[in-house]
Design a protein around this motif. Structure first.
Motif, PDB file in Angstrom:
ATOM      1  N   SER A 270       0.973  -0.968   0.126  1.00  0.00           N
ATOM      2  CA  SER A 270      -0.069  -0.179   0.087  1.00  0.00           C
ATOM      3  C   SER A 270       0.901   1.271   0.023  1.00  0.00           C
ATOM      4  O   SER A 270       0.473   2.442  -0.248  1.00  0.00           O
ATOM      5  N   ARG A 271       2.051   1.325   0.324  1.00  0.00           N
ATOM      6  CA  ARG A 271       3.080   2.167   0.330  1.00  0.00           C
ATOM      7  C   ARG A 271       3.721   2.520  -0.882  1.00  0.00           C
ATOM      8  O   ARG A 271       4.411   3.450  -0.985  1.00  0.00           O
ATOM      9  N   LEU A 272       3.657   1.549  -1.947  1.00  0.00           N
ATOM     10  CA  LEU A 272       4.248   1.588  -3.038  1.00  0.00           C
ATOM     11  C   LEU A 272       3.446   1.597  -4.112  1.00  0.00           C
ATOM     12  O   LEU A 272       2.893   0.573  -4.816  1.00  0.00           O
TER      13      LEU A 272
ATOM     14  N   HIS B 274       4.099   3.757  -6.904  1.00  0.00           N
ATOM     15  CA  HIS B 274       4.913   4.153  -7.959  1.00  0.00           C
ATOM     16  C   HIS B 274       6.390   3.739  -7.577  1.00  0.00           C
ATOM     17  O   HIS B 274       6.613   3.520  -6.578  1.00  0.00           O
ATOM     18  N   PRO B 275       7.092   3.479  -8.582  1.00  0.00           N
ATOM     19  CA  PRO B 275       8.183   2.940  -8.526  1.00  0.00           C
ATOM     20  C   PRO B 275       9.437   3.928  -7.777  1.00  0.00           C
ATOM     21  O   PRO B 275      10.199   3.360  -6.771  1.00  0.00           O
ATOM     22  N   THR B 276       9.118   5.157  -7.683  1.00  0.00           N
ATOM     23  CA  THR B 276       9.570   6.068  -7.000  1.00  0.00           C
ATOM     24  C   THR B 276       9.836   5.765  -5.314  1.00  0.00           C
ATOM     25  O   THR B 276      10.457   6.079  -4.444  1.00  0.00           O
ATOM     26  N   ASP B 277       8.454   5.268  -5.012  1.00  0.00           N
ATOM     27  CA  ASP B 277       8.238   4.941  -3.493  1.00  0.00           C
ATOM     28  C   ASP B 277       8.968   3.851  -2.955  1.00  0.00           C
ATOM     29  O   ASP B 277       9.182   4.052  -1.899  1.00  0.00           O
ATOM     30  N   LEU B 278       9.778   3.092  -3.816  1.00  0.00           N
ATOM     31  CA  LEU B 278      10.898   2.216  -3.379  1.00  0.00           C
ATOM     32  C   LEU B 278      11.813   3.012  -2.525  1.00  0.00           C
ATOM     33  O   LEU B 278      12.505   2.330  -1.913  1.00  0.00           O
ATOM     34  N   GLY B 279      12.003   4.220  -2.840  1.00  0.00           N
ATOM     35  CA  GLY B 279      13.131   4.930  -2.385  1.00  0.00           C
ATOM     36  C   GLY B 279      12.898   5.303  -0.784  1.00  0.00           C
ATOM     37  O   GLY B 279      13.754   5.471   0.026  1.00  0.00           O
ATOM     38  N   GLN B 280      11.664   4.877  -0.224  1.00  0.00           N
ATOM     39  CA  GLN B 280      11.166   5.036   1.127  1.00  0.00           C
ATOM     40  C   GLN B 280      11.254   3.553   1.846  1.00  0.00           C
ATOM     41  O   GLN B 280      11.273   3.689   3.010  1.00  0.00           O
ATOM     42  N   VAL B 281      11.698   2.646   1.137  1.00  0.00           N
ATOM     43  CA  VAL B 281      11.862   1.528   2.040  1.00  0.00           C
ATOM     44  C   VAL B 281      13.461   1.107   1.699  1.00  0.00           C
ATOM     45  O   VAL B 281      13.903   1.412   0.731  1.00  0.00           O
ATOM     46  N   THR B 282      13.823  -0.110   2.527  1.00  0.00           N
ATOM     47  CA  THR B 282      15.074  -0.684   2.275  1.00  0.00           C
ATOM     48  C   THR B 282      15.030  -1.615   1.034  1.00  0.00           C
ATOM     49  O   THR B 282      14.355  -2.350   0.900  1.00  0.00           O
ATOM     50  N   LEU B 283      16.118  -1.308   0.188  1.00  0.00           N
ATOM     51  CA  LEU B 283      16.182  -2.189  -0.856  1.00  0.00           C
ATOM     52  C   LEU B 283      17.044  -3.285  -0.653  1.00  0.00           C
ATOM     53  O   LEU B 283      18.708  -2.799  -0.608  1.00  0.00           O
TER      54      LEU B 283
ATOM     55  N   ALA C 143      11.150  -6.394   5.966  1.00  0.00           N
ATOM     56  CA  ALA C 143      12.468  -5.791   5.988  1.00  0.00           C
ATOM     57  C   ALA C 143      12.779  -4.905   5.042  1.00  0.00           C
ATOM     58  O   ALA C 143      13.689  -3.974   5.019  1.00  0.00           O
ATOM     59  N   GLY C 144      12.200  -4.963   3.720  1.00  0.00           N
ATOM     60  CA  GLY C 144      12.234  -4.012   2.734  1.00  0.00           C
ATOM     61  C   GLY C 144      11.826  -4.780   1.278  1.00  0.00           C
ATOM     62  O   GLY C 144      11.089  -5.861   1.417  1.00  0.00           O
ATOM     63  N   ALA C 145      12.311  -4.336   0.320  1.00  0.00           N
ATOM     64  CA  ALA C 145      11.777  -4.965  -0.948  1.00  0.00           C
ATOM     65  C   ALA C 145      13.081  -5.658  -1.771  1.00  0.00           C
ATOM     66  O   ALA C 145      14.268  -5.103  -1.565  1.00  0.00           O
TER      67      ALA C 145
END
Length: 180
Positions: free
Chosen positions: A66-68, A70-79, A121-123
């Motif tokens: 739900s937080r993702l 758009h792909p730019t939203d991945l910058g808000q989670v641990t990759l 823990a992230g994506a």
């Protein structure tokens, strides 16, 4: 792995020895007949048959989806990242989005990355074909349809090795030519 019991029942006379690791397997030095390798299939001194494509896509815990939006939203989670450092930049390029800084621990196992991603823990960039059961069970979710190819899985063996009947049966079974 889930299909190995099927092989054992169909071919009880063939004794498999399975060794798993994420290092490049030296087939002859390790006393093996064959190995499953990831890459492009062009290993000097080896024959190889393709087993499966492994396009990579971000997978994460369903609670993160739900937080993702758009792909730019991945910058808000641990990759969560593998030792192949070009994967995340390649995926973001395919998604048409600049890659955020990718930091944190590096893993050599897709299984470990999948477990971390499932825990929230992230994506992680993972081959979706390998983790379809995790998605079906609701342990992982695929927030975006964009995939990027980093290679595929092959069954490889030394070119100068005589292919035994057992090797041929296993090769045919694994590649789908002899799977029942």
């Amino acid at each position: 792995m889930p299909r190995l019991e099927q092989f054992r029942r169909a071919y009880p006379e063939i004794d498999l020895r399975i060794s798993t690791n994420n290092n490049r397997v030296e087939i002859l030095r390790e006393g093996l007949d064959m190995a499953i390798r990831f890459g492009n299939g062009g290993w000097t001194g080896h024959d190889a048959i393709p087993l499966m494509d492994a396009p990579l896509t971000p997978l994460c815990a369903p609670s993160l989806v739900s937080r993702l939006l758009h792909p730019t939203d991945l910058g808000q989670v641990t990759l969560l990242r593998s030792y192949r450092s070009a994967e995340w930049p390649g995926w973001f390029e395919a998604a048409g989005t600049p890659c955020p800084p990718v930091t944190g621990p590096v893993f050599d196992s897709s299984v470990a990355l999948a477990e971390l991603a499932a825990s929230g823990a992230g994506a992680a960039l993972l081959p979706v074909t390998m983790f379809e059961s995790h998605i079906a069970q609701g342990r992982l979710a695929q927030p975006f349809g964009v995939t990027v190819s980093a290679g595929r899985y092959f069954l490889a063996w030394p070119s100068d090795r005589r292919v035994s009947p057992a090797m041929r049966v296993f090769s045919n079974w694994l590649s789908g030519k002899g799977a029942s």
